[in-house]
Design a protein around this motif. Structure first.
Motif, PDB file in Angstrom:
ATOM      1  N   VAL A   4       0.879  -1.196   0.244  1.00  0.00           N
ATOM      2  CA  VAL A   4      -0.007  -0.004  -0.178  1.00  0.00           C
ATOM      3  C   VAL A   4       1.491   1.070  -0.388  1.00  0.00           C
ATOM      4  O   VAL A   4       0.843   2.576  -0.840  1.00  0.00           O
ATOM      5  CB  VAL A   4      -0.130   0.349   0.992  1.00  0.00           C
ATOM      6  CG1 VAL A   4      -1.835   1.877   1.497  1.00  0.00           C
ATOM      7  CG2 VAL A   4      -1.798  -1.245   1.058  1.00  0.00           C
ATOM      8  N   SER A   5       2.085   1.940   0.862  1.00  0.00           N
ATOM      9  CA  SER A   5       2.500   2.176   0.838  1.00  0.00           C
ATOM     10  C   SER A   5       3.561   2.181  -0.058  1.00  0.00           C
ATOM     11  O   SER A   5       3.918   3.701  -0.776  1.00  0.00           O
ATOM     12  CB  SER A   5       3.475   2.335   1.899  1.00  0.00           C
ATOM     13  OG  SER A   5       4.241   1.283   1.666  1.00  0.00           O
ATOM     14  N   ILE A   6       3.890   1.793  -1.467  1.00  0.00           N
ATOM     15  CA  ILE A   6       4.739   1.235  -2.650  1.00  0.00           C
ATOM     16  C   ILE A   6       3.603   2.219  -3.575  1.00  0.00           C
ATOM     17  O   ILE A   6       4.605   3.011  -4.162  1.00  0.00           O
ATOM     18  CB  ILE A   6       5.152  -0.056  -2.828  1.00  0.00           C
ATOM     19  CG1 ILE A   6       6.413   0.314  -1.717  1.00  0.00           C
ATOM     20  CG2 ILE A   6       5.558  -0.090  -4.394  1.00  0.00           C
ATOM     21  CD1 ILE A   6       6.693  -1.231  -2.130  1.00  0.00           C
ATOM     22  N   LEU A   7       2.512   1.916  -3.401  1.00  0.00           N
ATOM     23  CA  LEU A   7       1.560   2.139  -4.383  1.00  0.00           C
ATOM     24  C   LEU A   7       1.495   3.399  -4.198  1.00  0.00           C
ATOM     25  O   LEU A   7       1.070   4.107  -4.751  1.00  0.00           O
ATOM     26  CB  LEU A   7       0.138   0.893  -4.185  1.00  0.00           C
ATOM     27  CG  LEU A   7      -1.211   1.837  -5.467  1.00  0.00           C
ATOM     28  CD1 LEU A   7      -0.314   1.329  -6.691  1.00  0.00           C
ATOM     29  CD2 LEU A   7      -2.748   0.929  -4.908  1.00  0.00           C
ATOM     30  N   PHE A  12       1.692   9.309  -6.258  1.00  0.00           N
ATOM     31  CA  PHE A  12       2.089  10.404  -5.770  1.00  0.00           C
ATOM     32  C   PHE A  12       3.004  10.803  -6.628  1.00  0.00           C
ATOM     33  O   PHE A  12       3.341  12.553  -7.578  1.00  0.00           O
ATOM     34  CB  PHE A  12       2.608  10.797  -4.238  1.00  0.00           C
ATOM     35  CG  PHE A  12       1.143  10.760  -3.220  1.00  0.00           C
ATOM     36  CD1 PHE A  12       0.431  11.846  -3.501  1.00  0.00           C
ATOM     37  CD2 PHE A  12       1.165  10.591  -2.439  1.00  0.00           C
ATOM     38  CE1 PHE A  12      -0.845  11.631  -2.565  1.00  0.00           C
ATOM     39  CE2 PHE A  12      -0.195   9.795  -0.890  1.00  0.00           C
ATOM     40  CZ  PHE A  12      -1.069  11.038  -1.739  1.00  0.00           C
ATOM     41  N   MET A  13       3.994  10.291  -7.396  1.00  0.00           N
ATOM     42  CA  MET A  13       5.047  10.928  -8.124  1.00  0.00           C
ATOM     43  C   MET A  13       3.829  10.392  -9.499  1.00  0.00           C
ATOM     44  O   MET A  13       4.897  11.361  -9.984  1.00  0.00           O
ATOM     45  CB  MET A  13       6.003   9.517  -8.099  1.00  0.00           C
ATOM     46  CG  MET A  13       7.353   9.492  -6.502  1.00  0.00           C
ATOM     47  SD  MET A  13       7.512  11.340  -6.127  1.00  0.00           S
ATOM     48  CE  MET A  13       8.402  11.306  -7.594  1.00  0.00           C
ATOM     49  N   SER A  14       3.709  10.163  -9.812  1.00  0.00           N
ATOM     50  CA  SER A  14       3.069  10.395 -10.784  1.00  0.00           C
ATOM     51  C   SER A  14       1.933  11.379 -11.270  1.00  0.00           C
ATOM     52  O   SER A  14       1.925  12.056 -12.132  1.00  0.00           O
ATOM     53  CB  SER A  14       2.035   9.165 -11.163  1.00  0.00           C
ATOM     54  OG  SER A  14       0.869   9.181 -10.171  1.00  0.00           O
ATOM     55  N   MET A  15       1.608  11.930 -10.210  1.00  0.00           N
ATOM     56  CA  MET A  15       0.721  12.911 -10.186  1.00  0.00           C
ATOM     57  C   MET A  15       1.878  13.993  -9.832  1.00  0.00           C
ATOM     58  O   MET A  15       1.317  15.320 -10.825  1.00  0.00           O
ATOM     59  CB  MET A  15       0.214  13.176  -9.348  1.00  0.00           C
ATOM     60  CG  MET A  15      -1.784  12.857  -9.007  1.00  0.00           C
ATOM     61  SD  MET A  15      -2.577  12.724  -7.618  1.00  0.00           S
ATOM     62  CE  MET A  15      -1.325  12.628  -6.002  1.00  0.00           C
ATOM     63  N   PHE A  16       2.807  14.478  -9.017  1.00  0.00           N
ATOM     64  CA  PHE A  16       3.813  15.664  -8.754  1.00  0.00           C
ATOM     65  C   PHE A  16       4.406  15.117  -9.838  1.00  0.00           C
ATOM     66  O   PHE A  16       4.872  16.487 -10.748  1.00  0.00           O
ATOM     67  CB  PHE A  16       4.815  15.509  -7.709  1.00  0.00           C
ATOM     68  CG  PHE A  16       3.951  15.685  -6.951  1.00  0.00           C
ATOM     69  CD1 PHE A  16       3.362  16.753  -6.166  1.00  0.00           C
ATOM     70  CD2 PHE A  16       3.965  14.696  -6.107  1.00  0.00           C
ATOM     71  CE1 PHE A  16       2.559  17.066  -5.221  1.00  0.00           C
ATOM     72  CE2 PHE A  16       3.479  15.024  -4.927  1.00  0.00           C
ATOM     73  CZ  PHE A  16       2.541  16.126  -4.352  1.00  0.00           C
TER      74      PHE A  16
END
Length: 59
Positions: A4-7, A12-16
């Motif tokens: 879950v934390s990796i997902l 978040f990285m894809s959004m940023f």
């Protein structure tokens, strides 16, 4: 729990990573885009949860 934390990190990285696309636009446009992405992901997860409960006969 680790998955879950990796997902969430990947999401978040894809959004940023999409933010540089909006450099020429206003900050409000970027925030509206991010809000739309978050709401879409939340809605998809909610629909999957309802589907899973119906399939298991819990609803």
């Amino acid at each position: 729990m680790t998955s879950v934390s990796i997902l969430s990190f990947i999401v978040f990285m894809s959004m940023f990573s999409a933010l540089p696309v909006f450099e020429a636009a206003e900050a409000g446009d970027a925030l509206a885009f991010l809000l739309g992405v978050v709401l879409s992901i939340t809605g998809t997860c909610a629909c999957l949860g309802v589907y899973a409960r119906k399939k298991n006969g819990q609803i």
